[in-house]
Design an enzyme around this catalytic site. Structure first.
Site, short mmCIF file in Angstrom:
data_model
loop_
_atom_site.label_atom_id
_atom_site.label_comp_id
_atom_site.label_asym_id
_atom_site.label_seq_id
_atom_site.Cartn_x
_atom_site.Cartn_y
_atom_site.Cartn_z
N SER A 238 0.31 5.85 -34.65
CA SER A 238 -0.51 6.33 -34.17
C SER A 238 -1.26 7.43 -33.28
O SER A 238 -1.79 7.87 -33.35
CB SER A 238 -1.71 5.96 -35.25
OG SER A 238 -1.04 5.72 -36.47
N GLY B 154 2.59 4.92 -38.74
CA GLY B 154 1.81 6.42 -39.43
C GLY B 154 0.69 6.10 -40.08
O GLY B 154 0.29 6.51 -41.25
N GLY C 242 5.02 10.53 -35.90
CA GLY C 242 4.29 12.05 -36.29
C GLY C 242 4.15 12.94 -35.63
O GLY C 242 4.59 14.21 -35.37
N ASN D 114 10.81 9.56 -31.68
CA ASN D 114 10.99 9.34 -32.55
C ASN D 114 11.20 9.79 -34.09
O ASN D 114 10.23 9.92 -34.07
CB ASN D 114 10.98 7.93 -32.61
CG ASN D 114 11.81 7.14 -34.18
OD1 ASN D 114 12.88 7.46 -34.34
ND2 ASN D 114 11.36 6.40 -34.58
N LYS E 150 12.75 10.12 -36.66
CA LYS E 150 12.86 9.62 -38.10
C LYS E 150 13.99 10.30 -39.01
O LYS E 150 14.49 11.17 -37.82
CB LYS E 150 11.32 8.74 -38.44
CG LYS E 150 11.05 8.26 -37.98
CD LYS E 150 9.76 7.71 -37.80
CE LYS E 150 8.41 6.94 -37.15
NZ LYS E 150 7.58 5.99 -38.03
N GLU F 240 5.49 -1.76 -31.01
CA GLU F 240 4.25 -0.57 -31.78
C GLU F 240 4.14 -1.16 -33.23
O GLU F 240 4.72 -2.11 -33.63
CB GLU F 240 5.64 -0.30 -32.69
CG GLU F 240 6.50 0.87 -32.25
CD GLU F 240 6.73 1.87 -32.58
OE1 GLU F 240 6.89 2.67 -31.85
OE2 GLU F 240 8.06 1.92 -33.30
N GLU G 258 11.06 0.11 -39.20
CA GLU G 258 11.49 0.79 -40.42
C GLU G 258 12.50 -0.08 -40.93
O GLU G 258 13.35 -0.40 -41.41
CB GLU G 258 11.48 1.89 -39.94
CG GLU G 258 9.80 2.27 -40.64
CD GLU G 258 9.72 3.63 -39.80
OE1 GLU G 258 10.83 4.00 -39.39
OE2 GLU G 258 8.34 3.97 -39.60
P1 13P Z 1 3.73 7.32 -35.91
O1 13P Z 1 3.36 8.01 -34.76
O2 13P Z 1 4.01 8.48 -36.48
O3 13P Z 1 2.84 6.35 -36.38
O4 13P Z 1 5.40 6.40 -35.58
C1 13P Z 1 5.35 5.68 -34.13
C2 13P Z 1 6.22 4.94 -34.63
O5 13P Z 1 7.05 4.46 -35.59
C3 13P Z 1 7.63 5.40 -33.83
O6 13P Z 1 9.00 4.94 -33.63
#
Ligand code: 13P
Length: 249
Positions: free
Chosen positions: A211, A171, A233, A9, A11, A165, A97
């Site tokens: 993460s 994050g 990320g 993802n 984002k 999640e 989010e």
């Molecule tokens: P991170 O891997 O950056 O923690 O994000 C997870 C996420 O929100 C995937 O949709």
């Protein structure tokens, strides 16, 4: 056995040009896999260009959000009809989010997952508890409500993917331990089996997100009830995403 799903993802990262460069490099570096599907979910502005490139590969493409109507006076929104037309297969629905920054409720998310499946596309329903909910031992209650309300009246289990999640792991660099995630995945499976009144383990993949990194992917994927991952990320760089895709169990 069900294939696993390794999804990125992106984002709100990468211009169309950066996205194209990324997927070209991903195709070159990813290797051949028969036991796992690979999915990227770029921002809307990159979908068309990325879709054209991925159409010559086995890598799948998804969007990060959608509106629940086909068309109309909904300034700034995008419909399933528009996304199908450019080859999008998966749509992330109800990411934390979207819930926490943009105020999406389970009721709105419910309309979206149903719309996506009605259009013949695959919703990835995201659920997860906040840190204060986990500390008050409310994790299972929160997840049960999110599942029941977001999937109310939903029927097409063969199209559905669920992503667990935990909000506190997104994050933050602080992933759920594989054992914590496994415990929740088992719980999610039991709730959806009751809801749909059948064994859905061959149909519905349950992904973990929060993460996920090259150094924890192997231990996460060793868990029996974790069918894949949704990566933020660490999906933005080809080398780290490829290491995640090439997990070893
Ligand atoms: P991170 O891997 O950056 O923690 O994000 C997870 C996420 O929100 C995937 O949709």
């Amino acid at each position: 056995m069900r294939k696993s799903l390794i999804a990125g993802n992106w984002k709100m990262y990468k211009t169309p040009g950066e996205s194209v460069e990324f997927v070209k490099s991903l195709i070159e570096n990813v290797g051949n896999h028969t036991d796992r599907d690979i999915l990227v979910c770029p921002p809307f502005t990159s979908l068309h260009a990325v879709s054209r490139i991925l159409s010559k590969s086995s890598i799948k493409i998804g969007a990060q959000n959608v509106h629940f109507e086909d068309e109309g006076a909904f300034t700034g929104e995008i419909s399933t009809k528009m996304l199908i037309d450019i080859g999008v297969e998966y749509i992330i629905c109800g990411h934390s989010e979207r819930r926490n920054i943009f105020g999406e409720s389970n009721q709105i998310i419910n309309k979206k997952v149903k719309k996506v499946a009605n259009a013949g596309m695959k919703p990835i329903l995201c659920i997860g508890e906040k840190i204060e909910e986990r500390e008050r031992r409310k994790t299972f209650d929160v997840l049960r409500t999110q599942l029941q309300e977001s999937l109310d009246g939903f029927k097409d289990t063969s199209l559905l993917t669920i992503a667990y999640e935990p909000v506190w792991a997104i994050g933050t660099g602080k992933n759920a331990t594989p054992e914590q995630a496994e415990e929740v995945h088992l719980f999610i499976r039991s709730v959806i089996e009751k809801m749909f009144n059948k064994n859905v383990s061959d149909e519905i993949q349950i992904l973990y997100g929060g993460s996920v990194k090259p150094d924890n992917i192997d231990s996460i994927m060793k868990m029996q009830n974790i069918d894949g991952v949704l990566v933020g990320g660490a999906s933005l760089k080809v080398d780290s995403f490829c290491r995640i895709i090439n997990y070893k169990i």
